[in-house]
Design a protein around this motif. Sequence first.
Motif, PDB file in Angstrom:
ATOM      1  N   ASP A   4      30.635 -14.094  -6.589  1.00 15.32           N
ATOM      2  CA  ASP A   4      31.879 -14.370  -5.869  1.00 15.32           C
ATOM      3  C   ASP A   4      32.837 -13.187  -5.941  1.00 15.32           C
ATOM      4  OD1 ASP A   4      30.951 -16.859  -5.172  1.00 15.32           O
ATOM      5  OD2 ASP A   4      32.046 -17.926  -6.744  1.00 15.32           O
ATOM      6  N   LEU A   5      32.961 -12.581  -7.122  1.00 13.44           N
ATOM      7  CA  LEU A   5      33.861 -11.450  -7.298  1.00 13.44           C
ATOM      8  C   LEU A   5      33.476 -10.291  -6.385  1.00 13.44           C
ATOM      9  CD1 LEU A   5      36.184 -10.058  -8.836  1.00 13.44           C
ATOM     10  CD2 LEU A   5      34.487  -9.319 -10.507  1.00 13.44           C
ATOM     11  N   ASP A   6      32.177 -10.007  -6.303  1.00 11.78           N
ATOM     12  CA  ASP A   6      31.701  -8.919  -5.446  1.00 11.78           C
ATOM     13  C   ASP A   6      31.957  -9.225  -3.972  1.00 11.78           C
ATOM     14  OD1 ASP A   6      30.852  -7.602  -7.705  1.00 11.78           O
ATOM     15  OD2 ASP A   6      28.797  -8.341  -7.569  1.00 11.78           O
ATOM     16  N   LEU A   9      27.958  -1.727  -5.125  1.00 13.69           N
ATOM     17  CA  LEU A   9      27.538  -2.782  -4.190  1.00 13.69           C
ATOM     18  C   LEU A   9      27.022  -2.183  -2.882  1.00 13.69           C
ATOM     19  CD1 LEU A   9      30.467  -5.271  -4.741  1.00 13.69           C
ATOM     20  CD2 LEU A   9      28.081  -5.666  -5.328  1.00 13.69           C
ATOM     21  N   LEU A  10      27.747  -1.209  -2.353  1.00 10.39           N
ATOM     22  CA  LEU A  10      27.323  -0.588  -1.094  1.00 10.39           C
ATOM     23  C   LEU A  10      25.971   0.102  -1.243  1.00 10.39           C
ATOM     24  CD1 LEU A  10      30.728   0.817   0.149  1.00 10.39           C
ATOM     25  CD2 LEU A  10      29.473  -1.151   1.032  1.00 10.39           C
ATOM     26  N   GLU A  11      25.774   0.749  -2.395  1.00 12.42           N
ATOM     27  CA  GLU A  11      24.492   1.406  -2.635  1.00 12.42           C
ATOM     28  C   GLU A  11      23.360   0.373  -2.717  1.00 12.42           C
ATOM     29  OE1 GLU A  11      21.925   4.271  -2.637  1.00 12.42           O
ATOM     30  OE2 GLU A  11      24.069   4.634  -2.425  1.00 12.42           O
ATOM     31  N   GLN A  12      23.629  -0.763  -3.370  1.00 16.48           N
ATOM     32  CA  GLN A  12      22.629  -1.826  -3.450  1.00 16.48           C
ATOM     33  C   GLN A  12      22.298  -2.351  -2.049  1.00 16.48           C
ATOM     34  OE1 GLN A  12      24.372  -4.785  -6.005  1.00 16.48           O
ATOM     35  NE2 GLN A  12      23.568  -3.861  -7.858  1.00 16.48           N
ATOM     36  N   LEU A  13      23.321  -2.560  -1.230  1.00 15.58           N
ATOM     37  CA  LEU A  13      23.078  -3.057   0.134  1.00 15.58           C
ATOM     38  C   LEU A  13      22.261  -2.049   0.932  1.00 15.58           C
ATOM     39  CD1 LEU A  13      26.523  -4.673   1.015  1.00 15.58           C
ATOM     40  CD2 LEU A  13      24.360  -5.855   0.617  1.00 15.58           C
ATOM     41  N   ARG A  14      22.579  -0.756   0.785  1.00 17.97           N
ATOM     42  CA  ARG A  14      21.805   0.276   1.489  1.00 17.97           C
ATOM     43  C   ARG A  14      20.335   0.218   1.078  1.00 17.97           C
ATOM     44  NH1 ARG A  14      26.133   3.694   0.080  1.00 17.97           N
ATOM     45  NH2 ARG A  14      27.557   3.889   1.819  1.00 17.97           N
ATOM     46  N   GLU A  15      20.096   0.080  -0.225  1.00 16.05           N
ATOM     47  CA  GLU A  15      18.710   0.038  -0.713  1.00 16.05           C
ATOM     48  C   GLU A  15      17.977  -1.198  -0.182  1.00 16.05           C
ATOM     49  OE1 GLU A  15      18.764   0.231  -4.982  1.00 16.05           O
ATOM     50  OE2 GLU A  15      19.702   2.215  -4.980  1.00 16.05           O
ATOM     51  N   HIS A  16      18.653  -2.351  -0.205  1.00 19.42           N
ATOM     52  CA  HIS A  16      17.993  -3.579   0.250  1.00 19.42           C
ATOM     53  C   HIS A  16      17.770  -3.595   1.767  1.00 19.42           C
ATOM     54  CE1 HIS A  16      19.561  -5.415  -3.657  1.00 19.42           C
ATOM     55  NE2 HIS A  16      18.252  -5.332  -3.783  1.00 19.42           N
ATOM     56  N   LEU A  17      18.574  -2.844   2.490  1.00 19.96           N
ATOM     57  CA  LEU A  17      18.442  -2.830   3.947  1.00 19.96           C
ATOM     58  C   LEU A  17      17.776  -1.553   4.449  1.00 19.96           C
ATOM     59  CD1 LEU A  17      21.963  -4.299   4.790  1.00 19.96           C
ATOM     60  CD2 LEU A  17      19.782  -5.524   4.728  1.00 19.96           C
ATOM     61  N   GLU A  18      17.119  -0.845   3.562  1.00 17.42           N
ATOM     62  CA  GLU A  18      16.470   0.425   3.896  1.00 17.42           C
ATOM     63  C   GLU A  18      15.451   0.265   5.025  1.00 17.42           C
ATOM     64  OE1 GLU A  18      16.184   4.394   3.676  1.00 17.42           O
ATOM     65  OE2 GLU A  18      17.413   3.271   2.266  1.00 17.42           O
ATOM     66  N   ARG A  38      23.437 -10.763   5.934  1.00 21.73           N
ATOM     67  CA  ARG A  38      24.072 -12.023   5.514  1.00 21.73           C
ATOM     68  C   ARG A  38      23.400 -12.588   4.260  1.00 21.73           C
ATOM     69  NH1 ARG A  38      24.110 -13.349  11.398  1.00 21.73           N
ATOM     70  NH2 ARG A  38      26.214 -12.857  12.104  1.00 21.73           N
ATOM     71  N   GLU A  39      22.077 -12.503   4.214  1.00 27.43           N
ATOM     72  CA  GLU A  39      21.345 -12.998   3.040  1.00 27.43           C
ATOM     73  C   GLU A  39      21.707 -12.192   1.793  1.00 27.43           C
ATOM     74  OE1 GLU A  39      17.234 -12.818   4.169  1.00 27.43           O
ATOM     75  OE2 GLU A  39      17.387 -14.588   5.470  1.00 27.43           O
ATOM     76  N   GLU A  40      21.775 -10.868   1.931  1.00 29.11           N
ATOM     77  CA  GLU A  40      22.122 -10.017   0.786  1.00 29.11           C
ATOM     78  C   GLU A  40      23.549 -10.290   0.329  1.00 29.11           C
ATOM     79  OE1 GLU A  40      20.174  -8.125  -1.048  1.00 29.11           O
ATOM     80  OE2 GLU A  40      18.488  -8.650   0.233  1.00 29.11           O
ATOM     81  N   LEU A  41      24.469 -10.464   1.276  1.00 31.06           N
ATOM     82  CA  LEU A  41      25.861 -10.752   0.916  1.00 31.06           C
ATOM     83  C   LEU A  41      25.983 -12.109   0.224  1.00 31.06           C
ATOM     84  CD1 LEU A  41      27.740  -9.397   4.064  1.00 31.06           C
ATOM     85  CD2 LEU A  41      27.698  -8.386   1.784  1.00 31.06           C
ATOM     86  N   ALA A  42      25.194 -13.075   0.668  1.00 34.53           N
ATOM     87  CA  ALA A  42      25.233 -14.407   0.065  1.00 34.53           C
ATOM     88  C   ALA A  42      24.720 -14.384  -1.381  1.00 34.53           C
ATOM     89  CB  ALA A  42      24.417 -15.383   0.889  1.00 34.53           C
ATOM     90  N   LYS A  43      23.862 -13.430  -1.721  1.00 37.06           N
ATOM     91  CA  LYS A  43      23.317 -13.324  -3.072  1.00 37.06           C
ATOM     92  C   LYS A  43      24.325 -12.746  -4.064  1.00 37.06           C
ATOM     93  CE  LYS A  43      18.564 -12.421  -1.550  1.00 37.06           C
ATOM     94  NZ  LYS A  43      17.522 -11.390  -1.509  1.00 37.06           N
TER      95      LYS A  43
END
Length: 191
Positions: free
Chosen positions: A143-145, A179-188, A135-140
Motif C-alpha cells: 500500500d505504501l509503495d 519501485l520504478l526499476e522493479q517495474l522496468r524489470e518486470h515489464l522488460e 496493472r497486475e504489477e502495481l496491484a502486487k
Amino acid sequence: MANQAKNSVKQQYYIPLEVKEGTIITKEFENAPQQWLKIGNRLVRAIPIPATKEQYEAYMRPIWKEDKRQQRLAEKRRKREQAQEEHRVDRSVQGWDMAVSFEQLCEVEYGFMDETGQDSLDEILVKEELLKALREELAKLEDLDQIILNMASNGISEENIGREVGLSQKGVNKRKHKLLEQLREHLEDYR
C-alpha cells in the motif's frame, strides 16, 4: 588589522517571520519594525527574529533545498522545451515533473507507432497486454509503495510525499526509484 576587527565582530543571524493576514505575532514582537526580506527567492514583508547560526541554518535549509529543486526543474523544463522546438527527444530532461501519458510512452519509449502514426491490430494488442501487466504489477505492490507512486505521478513533491507517508524526502526518492526499476524489470518483455 582591519581584517582582525571584522573577524572579531560576531555575525548576527535573523529568521524572517513573514507578516501576512492571519500571522500571529507575540507581544514581544508586536511593535518590531517590519522589513522587506528574502525568504528563499521570494521578497516578503517580515519581522527579523534574532537567532543563532544553527537555528538560522535549520530554518533556511529546507527553503534553500526547495529553491534549488525549483531551479533544477526550471532548467529541465527549459531544456525540454528547446528539445521539443528542435523536434528531438532528450531523455536526460524527462522526469517526474513531466506528465506522461500512455501515448507518450508508446511514442518515445516503446516505439509502437508506425510511419502512418496509427497502430496495427497487433500493436493495439501488445498495448493492452502491457497495460494489463502494469496493472497486475502495481496491484502486487505494498500500500505504501502504491501511495508513493500515485502521489509522484500526480506531480506531488517527494518532500510532501514524505510528510504524508512518514518518510524522509531521501527515503521517498530511494523507494520510488527502486519501485520504478522493479517495474522496468518486470515489464522488460514489452519493450
